[in-house]
Design an enzyme around this catalytic site. Structure first.
Site, PDB file in Angstrom:
ATOM      1  N   GLU A 240       0.882  -1.136  -0.157  1.00 50.21           N
ATOM      2  CA  GLU A 240       0.100   0.095   0.087  1.00 50.21           C
ATOM      3  C   GLU A 240       0.822   1.336   0.036  1.00 50.21           C
ATOM      4  OE1 GLU A 240      -2.735  -0.676   3.211  1.00 50.21           O
ATOM      5  OE2 GLU A 240      -4.215  -2.138   1.956  1.00 50.21           O
ATOM      6  N   ASP A 319      -8.219  -9.390   3.856  1.00 50.03           N
ATOM      7  CA  ASP A 319      -7.902  -8.365   4.645  1.00 50.03           C
ATOM      8  C   ASP A 319      -9.159  -8.260   5.880  1.00 50.03           C
ATOM      9  OD1 ASP A 319      -7.089  -6.107   5.868  1.00 50.03           O
ATOM     10  OD2 ASP A 319      -7.551  -4.553   4.343  1.00 50.03           O
ATOM     11  N   GLU A 347     -12.701  -3.043  12.130  1.00 45.54           N
ATOM     12  CA  GLU A 347     -12.623  -2.403  10.771  1.00 45.54           C
ATOM     13  C   GLU A 347     -13.846  -2.695   9.759  1.00 45.54           C
ATOM     14  OE1 GLU A 347      -9.038  -2.362   8.868  1.00 45.54           O
ATOM     15  OE2 GLU A 347      -9.795  -1.420   7.205  1.00 45.54           O
TER      16      GLU A 347
HETATM   17  O1  GCW Z   1      -7.192  -2.921   5.541  1.00 45.12           O
HETATM   18  C1  GCW Z   1      -6.082  -2.253   5.371  1.00 45.12           C
HETATM   19  C2  GCW Z   1      -6.528  -1.132   6.468  1.00 45.12           C
HETATM   20  C3  GCW Z   1      -5.257  -0.157   6.369  1.00 45.12           C
HETATM   21  C4  GCW Z   1      -4.427  -0.720   7.160  1.00 45.12           C
HETATM   22  C5  GCW Z   1      -3.864  -2.218   6.140  1.00 45.12           C
HETATM   23  C6  GCW Z   1      -3.055  -2.740   6.827  1.00 45.12           C
HETATM   24  C7  GCW Z   1      -2.556   0.203   8.472  1.00 45.12           C
HETATM   25  O2  GCW Z   1      -7.712  -0.419   5.854  1.00 45.12           O
HETATM   26  O3  GCW Z   1      -5.928   0.991   6.956  1.00 45.12           O
HETATM   27  O4  GCW Z   1      -3.081  -0.108   7.169  1.00 45.12           O
HETATM   28  O5  GCW Z   1      -4.754  -2.733   5.906  1.00 45.12           O
HETATM   29  O6  GCW Z   1      -3.086  -3.825   7.621  1.00 45.12           O
HETATM   30  O7  GCW Z   1      -1.481  -2.445   6.734  1.00 45.12           O
END
Ligand code: GCW
Length: 613
Positions: A240, A319, A347
């Site tokens: 990311e 995720d 989340e």
């Molecule tokens: O799912 C994503 C989240 C991000 C997070 C990422 C991760 C910390 O939306 O906010 O970043 O996973 O786990 O690195």
């Protein structure tokens, strides 16, 4: 008394604050037992270093003897108090934690925000510096220690400025923070930025460059001098948009090992996250399949990591969705020490507004994964500056349960939950039971009204709360359900993306065949026609409707059950307020999802219930 002091999560029975001068786990163990058993039975705490983090509780004539290593004795003291308070059998005999590192990962930013945080702002960062009440941090340490959590990573894995300075100008502050947690057996961990040398005058972050290596070696020396028991560094790299070794054409083993070697002299662990995938996918590309990504990247590197590298793997391949199969990486890295990553922050599971007790999900996870496949365990924090610690007062049950599962992955979710209920609220027996039943069913209910049958990413992309069935469909994140008028889901069998081939037998065959694939994962592995007949004889489309109607009815029934509980104020009002929002959310999910599939499929509900056009 500060308001947060009145909101004790599960620490109701631990009276007062642990006096500041007590600065070792042993001293705390003696204090806690003396305070709890005052006037009644006697508890002797005896140091036996050989037991390390383990302990033995022995019944004596007028009380108990707790033998243990420095932190083991503390865990024994807390286990004894927990069992007494809950009226449970005392865990006599030797007990040892199953996982060596039992970690909480906080996604706290130094500006005071918490990424995916639902309990207010950061409890220790504000205005780009440390800002906290020492008494509260000690109480936090006590909470963590009371359930055996021993590592606390205080900053977000997405390392934003000035968090880089935790390794230099802010290091003394980090050391002061570590000192507050240390008496409770909790060690600090820090998230680091792979490109950090470049912010300090080194022209590159290439792991094979000697200047980079010596920068990290010097840094490690400085950091461990300030915090000698630092548990290690946590790294999100090449994920990311975070920097990583790929920028320099190096592998993740080369990147991780370079850091691991810098910290090895101090006994630190280099925790390297395996959450790496292409977050710039074109939705037209039907070959790339995000769940495959981690296995494809890391499996060829098995055996290439140094022994103090820990590969931290999210429990599922996507995720933290409401339902995912266990990540195939757990079966593919025999030679690499791994940690499983769970998420307490809700989340995708209701933002600590909707009830979602995670124990049952973890029971399934450990059963599927086989607890031996990982050495360590981590969970993303659900904590914040809110008075009640976890946003929703009941969300504390997840932090509590995480500690107990990390200690013993064979734990029974209901037993753990019932202990939490007893330690948190003094409710009459019938109500205690009602609350436990409510929370035990909460995950299944949430799954029913949001994304049953293995549907993923039906959530609003902007904040991950509430329904948006096509919200992720044309995005860059590799998150597609590909619903059309005939069918929904992604074919991940050998005929499709081949993802299922990453599993060993018998899982591979189980998942590969829609006839044997568990219903709750059906649309994760398969693309199916709306008329597909499920094991119970209903069609797929009818199940989608039925589950959503059912989940919503269940949420309404939960609201009624909750209102019958005599919870103390302000938990009572807070839980009621959140429950009202949950019921609204459930209705929204039911109607939006059902309408979405009704419009596509044109199939009416067999029971003639209201589906909006
Ligand atoms: O799912 C994503 C989240 C991000 C997070 C990422 C991760 C910390 O939306 O906010 O970043 O996973 O786990 O690195």
């Amino acid at each position: 008394m500060a308001d947060w002091e009145k909101r004790r999560a599960w620490l109701r029975c631990l009276n007062g604050a642990v006096p500041e001068e007590l600065d070792t786990p042993l001293a705390v163990a003696k204090y806690e037992t003396a305070a709890y058993f005052s006037g009644g039975r006697k508890v002797e705490i005896r140091l036996d270093r050989e037991l390390g983090e383990g302990y033995e509780i022995i019944e004596t004539e007028n009380g108990w003897l707790v033998r243990g290593g420095e932190t083991g004795a503390l865990y024994g003291a807390y286990a004894l108090i927990r069992a007494c308070e809950a009226g449970e059998e005392i865990p006599v005999g030797v007990q040892k934690p199953y996982y060596g590192l039992r970690m909480i990962n906080c996604w706290d930013n130094m500006d005071g925000t918490v990424e995916r945080g639902y309990a207010g702002r950061s409890m220790w960062f504000e205005g780009n510096r440390f800002d906290y009440e020492p008494a509260r941090i000690r109480q936090l340490g006590r909470m963590l220690g009371s359930v055996g959590i021993n590592v606390f990573c205080i900053n977000n894995v997405n390392v934003h400025q000035p968090a880089q300075h935790l390794l230099d100008s802010l290091l003394p502050d980090a050391a002061a923070f570590a000192a507050l947690l240390r008496p409770f057996g909790v060690r600090l961990m820090l998230s680091i930025d792979f490109s950090q040398p470049m912010q300090n005058g080194v022209p590159t972050a290439d792991p094979l460059d000697e200047r980079v290596q010596s920068w990290w070696a010097d840094t490690a020396k400085r950091v461990w001098t300030a915090i000698p028991d630092l548990a290690g560094f946590l790294v999100k790299a090449d994920s990311e948009h975070r920097p990583g070794p790929n920028t320099y054409g190096r592998t993740h083993a080369e990147g991780a090992n370079m850091l691991a070697r810098a910290i090895a002299p101090y006994g630190g662990s280099l925790v390297w996250r395996a959450f790496v995938y292409n977050c710039m996918q074109d939705w037209r590309d039907t070959v790339t399949d995000r769940p495959r990504a981690a296995y494809d990247l890391y499996r060829p590197l098995d055996g290439a990591f140094d022994s103090n590298v820990v590969l931290q793997v999210k429990y599922g391949p996507y995720d933290f969705q409401v339902r995912e199969p266990v990540s195939p990486l757990f079966f593919g890295m025999e030679k690499t020490p791994m940690a499983a990553e769970l998420q307490l922050a809700q989340e995708y599971t209701g933002h600590q507004i909707d009830l979602y007790y995670m124990g049952p999900a973890w029971r399934e996870f450990f059963d599927q994964m086989g607890k031996k496949r990982v050495k360590f365990i981590a969970a993303v924090s659900n904590l914040g500056r809110d008075d009640c610690w976890t946003g929703h007062p009941f969300a504390a049950a997840n932090l509590f349960a995480f500690g107990l599962f990390a200690w013993n992955p064979d734990a029974d979710p209901e037993t753990v939950l019932r202990q939490w209920v007893k330690l948190t609220y003094a409710l009459p027996a019938g109500q205690e039971n009602k609350l436990a039943v409510l929370l035990m069913q909460s995950r299944a209910v949430y799954e029913n009204y949001t994304a049953p049958l293995g549907l993923c990413w039906m959530v609003r992309p902007e904040n991950h709360y509430g329904p948006s069935p096509y919200g992720y469909e044309f995005q860059l994140w590799g998150t597609y359900n590909r619903a059309d008028r005939n069918a929904v889901g992604v074919d991940r069998t050998a005929n499709g993306t081949g993802y299922v081939e990453q599993y060993p037998e018998p899982l591979r065959s189980l998942y590969a065949d829609p006839q044997t694939c568990p219903d709750n994962l059906l649309l994760f592995f398969h693309r199916l026609h709306y008329g597909f007949v499920m094991k119970d004889g209903r069609t797929l489309i009818q199940r989608i409707y039925d589950d959503h109607f059912l989940g919503c009815e269940q949420a309404e029934a939960m609201a009624a059950d909750l209102s019958a509980l005599d919870l103390p104020s302000p938990d009572r009002e807070e839980a009621a307020r959140r429950m009202e929002a949950q019921v609204q959310n459930a209705r929204e999910w039911r109607d939006v999802t059902n309408t979405f599939f009704h419009r596509f499929s044109g199939v009416d509900d067999a029971q003639g219930r209201k589906i909006y056009d």
